[in-house]
Design an enzyme around this catalytic site. Structure first.
Site, PDB file in Angstrom:
ATOM      1  N   LEU A  24       0.813  -1.210   0.000  1.00 46.87           N
ATOM      2  CA  LEU A  24       0.000   0.000   0.000  1.00 46.87           C
ATOM      3  C   LEU A  24       0.851   1.268   0.000  1.00 46.87           C
ATOM      4  O   LEU A  24       1.907   1.335   0.630  1.00 46.87           O
ATOM      5  CB  LEU A  24      -0.921   0.009   1.224  1.00 46.87           C
ATOM      6  CG  LEU A  24      -1.885  -1.172   1.379  1.00 46.87           C
ATOM      7  CD1 LEU A  24      -2.791  -0.938   2.577  1.00 46.87           C
ATOM      8  CD2 LEU A  24      -2.705  -1.411   0.119  1.00 46.87           C
ATOM      9  N   HIS A  28      -3.534   4.146  -2.336  1.00 48.07           N
ATOM     10  CA  HIS A  28      -4.470   3.193  -1.731  1.00 48.07           C
ATOM     11  C   HIS A  28      -5.134   3.801  -0.497  1.00 48.07           C
ATOM     12  O   HIS A  28      -6.339   3.638  -0.276  1.00 48.07           O
ATOM     13  CB  HIS A  28      -3.748   1.914  -1.307  1.00 48.07           C
ATOM     14  CG  HIS A  28      -3.115   1.154  -2.425  1.00 48.07           C
ATOM     15  ND1 HIS A  28      -1.748   1.042  -2.576  1.00 48.07           N
ATOM     16  CD2 HIS A  28      -3.652   0.464  -3.464  1.00 48.07           C
ATOM     17  CE1 HIS A  28      -1.478   0.307  -3.635  1.00 48.07           C
ATOM     18  NE2 HIS A  28      -2.609  -0.057  -4.196  1.00 48.07           N
ATOM     19  N   GLN A 144      -9.451   0.013 -16.171  1.00 50.71           N
ATOM     20  CA  GLN A 144      -9.994  -0.915 -15.167  1.00 50.71           C
ATOM     21  C   GLN A 144     -11.255  -0.340 -14.536  1.00 50.71           C
ATOM     22  O   GLN A 144     -12.248  -1.048 -14.347  1.00 50.71           O
ATOM     23  CB  GLN A 144      -8.945  -1.183 -14.090  1.00 50.71           C
ATOM     24  CG  GLN A 144      -9.466  -2.002 -12.921  1.00 50.71           C
ATOM     25  CD  GLN A 144      -8.404  -2.270 -11.876  1.00 50.71           C
ATOM     26  OE1 GLN A 144      -7.663  -3.240 -11.973  1.00 50.71           O
ATOM     27  NE2 GLN A 144      -8.308  -1.409 -10.882  1.00 50.71           N
ATOM     28  N   ILE A 167      -3.346   9.970  -7.122  1.00 47.76           N
ATOM     29  CA  ILE A 167      -2.506  10.604  -6.108  1.00 47.76           C
ATOM     30  C   ILE A 167      -1.067  10.611  -6.616  1.00 47.76           C
ATOM     31  O   ILE A 167      -0.548   9.578  -7.064  1.00 47.76           O
ATOM     32  CB  ILE A 167      -2.596   9.861  -4.758  1.00 47.76           C
ATOM     33  CG1 ILE A 167      -4.063   9.770  -4.308  1.00 47.76           C
ATOM     34  CG2 ILE A 167      -1.757  10.562  -3.699  1.00 47.76           C
ATOM     35  CD1 ILE A 167      -4.752  11.097  -4.107  1.00 47.76           C
ATOM     36  N   SER A 176       2.442   4.431  -7.471  1.00 48.04           N
ATOM     37  CA  SER A 176       2.240   3.064  -7.934  1.00 48.04           C
ATOM     38  C   SER A 176       3.147   2.140  -7.135  1.00 48.04           C
ATOM     39  O   SER A 176       4.278   2.507  -6.805  1.00 48.04           O
ATOM     40  CB  SER A 176       2.579   2.955  -9.427  1.00 48.04           C
ATOM     41  OG  SER A 176       2.643   1.596  -9.829  1.00 48.04           O
ATOM     42  N   SER A 177       2.648   0.946  -6.839  1.00 49.64           N
ATOM     43  CA  SER A 177       3.494  -0.044  -6.158  1.00 49.64           C
ATOM     44  C   SER A 177       4.720  -0.380  -7.001  1.00 49.64           C
ATOM     45  O   SER A 177       5.788  -0.701  -6.469  1.00 49.64           O
ATOM     46  CB  SER A 177       2.688  -1.314  -5.874  1.00 49.64           C
ATOM     47  OG  SER A 177       1.578  -1.031  -5.034  1.00 49.64           O
TER      48      SER A 177
END
Length: 274
Positions: A24, A28, A144, A167, A176-177
């Site tokens: 996260l 998120h 998505q 964000i 982004s992860s």
């Protein structure tokens, strides 16, 4: 999880759901913070869904820190976290897929042919397990988001889909992860996504309506960054995701760019009248 939700429904509690693949970040958290005040219960799921990864993608290396995720979820107001494993979601002899006809044929779907079938299938299963009244999805994954909206409509889910804002880091990079994959030099090159979106906005504000000409200038701009290769740059109808040649109304500008081996996406909704 399903039993927990059933009990909450018996108590006339409402449920908001935020599905994630974990690791996260503030993006998120913003989705959880958006959803928490809207319902009695906030459910976060963490599941790295194998069916939405194609061959040679980063399933095995996808970043994970469950302990930190649980801490962040608690601070953001989550009242339950669903942590299934692959065998829970796809038991032996599992054989059902959920597939949309048109929306997956655009943008990322052209380059990741199995991706959105995997997304649609797992989201359908998660909706049936968690039984939320509303669910929050981020606009960074705009395709998505549109697919989930269509899925919810087509399959008669009584679930309100809420869009969460993109964000960004202070320098504009969309959170982004997968940003964790970037080296220091690649991190600097990754700013090209945000900067190229702003370049397009400036051109449109000056009166340019030809999406092909804007795309060409964006491609030229990307060439000034090392280890940076655009996968696609698309001007689309925000609802259908169909290509737009002449920018007369609000348009979605979506792009996917490889920085080294890391694939990043970003987008902006641009209204030429504003």
């Amino acid at each position: 999880m399903q039993e927990w939700s059933k009990n909450k429904k018996k108590e006339s509690k409402t449920i908001c759901f935020v599905p994630t693949m974990g690791y996260l970040h503030q993006g998120h958290i913003s989705l959880m913070e958006k959803g928490a005040p809207l319902c009695d219960e906030l459910v976060l799921s963490i599941f790295v869904n194998p069916t939405q990864f194609g061959p040679n993608e980063d399933l095995d290396s996808y970043p994970s820190n469950i302990e930190n995720d649980l801490s962040l979820a608690k601070k953001a107001g989550a009242t339950a976290v669903f942590l299934p494993n692959k065998e829970n979601i796809y038991p032996e002899n599992y054989q059902t897929e959920i597939r949309l006809k048109y929306l997956p044929d655009h943008l990322c779907g052209k380059f990741r042919p199995v991706h959105f079938t995997g997304v649609a299938t797992v989201v359908t299963k998660l909706f049936n397990i968690v039984m939320p009244d509303m669910a929050v999805f981020g606009q960074k994954d705009y395709q998505q988001l549109q697919i989930i909206r269509q899925l919810t409509l087509d399959l008669d889910f009584d679930i309100k889909i809420i869009a969460g804002d993109i964000i960004r880091e202070k320098d504009g990079l969309a959170m982004s992860s997968r940003n964790a994959y970037l080296s220091k030099s690649q991190r600097a090159s990754a700013l090209s996504l945000w900067q190229s979106l702003n370049l397009a906005k400036e051109l449109i504000a000056k009166g340019e309506k030809d999406s092909g000409k804007i795309k060409h200038k964006m491609e030229t701009f990307f060439k000034t960054f090392s280890q940076t290769t655009p996968e696609y740059i698309c001007f689309c109808d925000p609802q259908t995701l169909d290509h737009v040649d002449s920018i007369e109304n609000q348009v979605l500008l979506a792009l996917a760019v490889k920085i080294g081996k890391t694939r990043l996406i970003d987008n902006a909704l641009i209204d030429p009248s504003r």
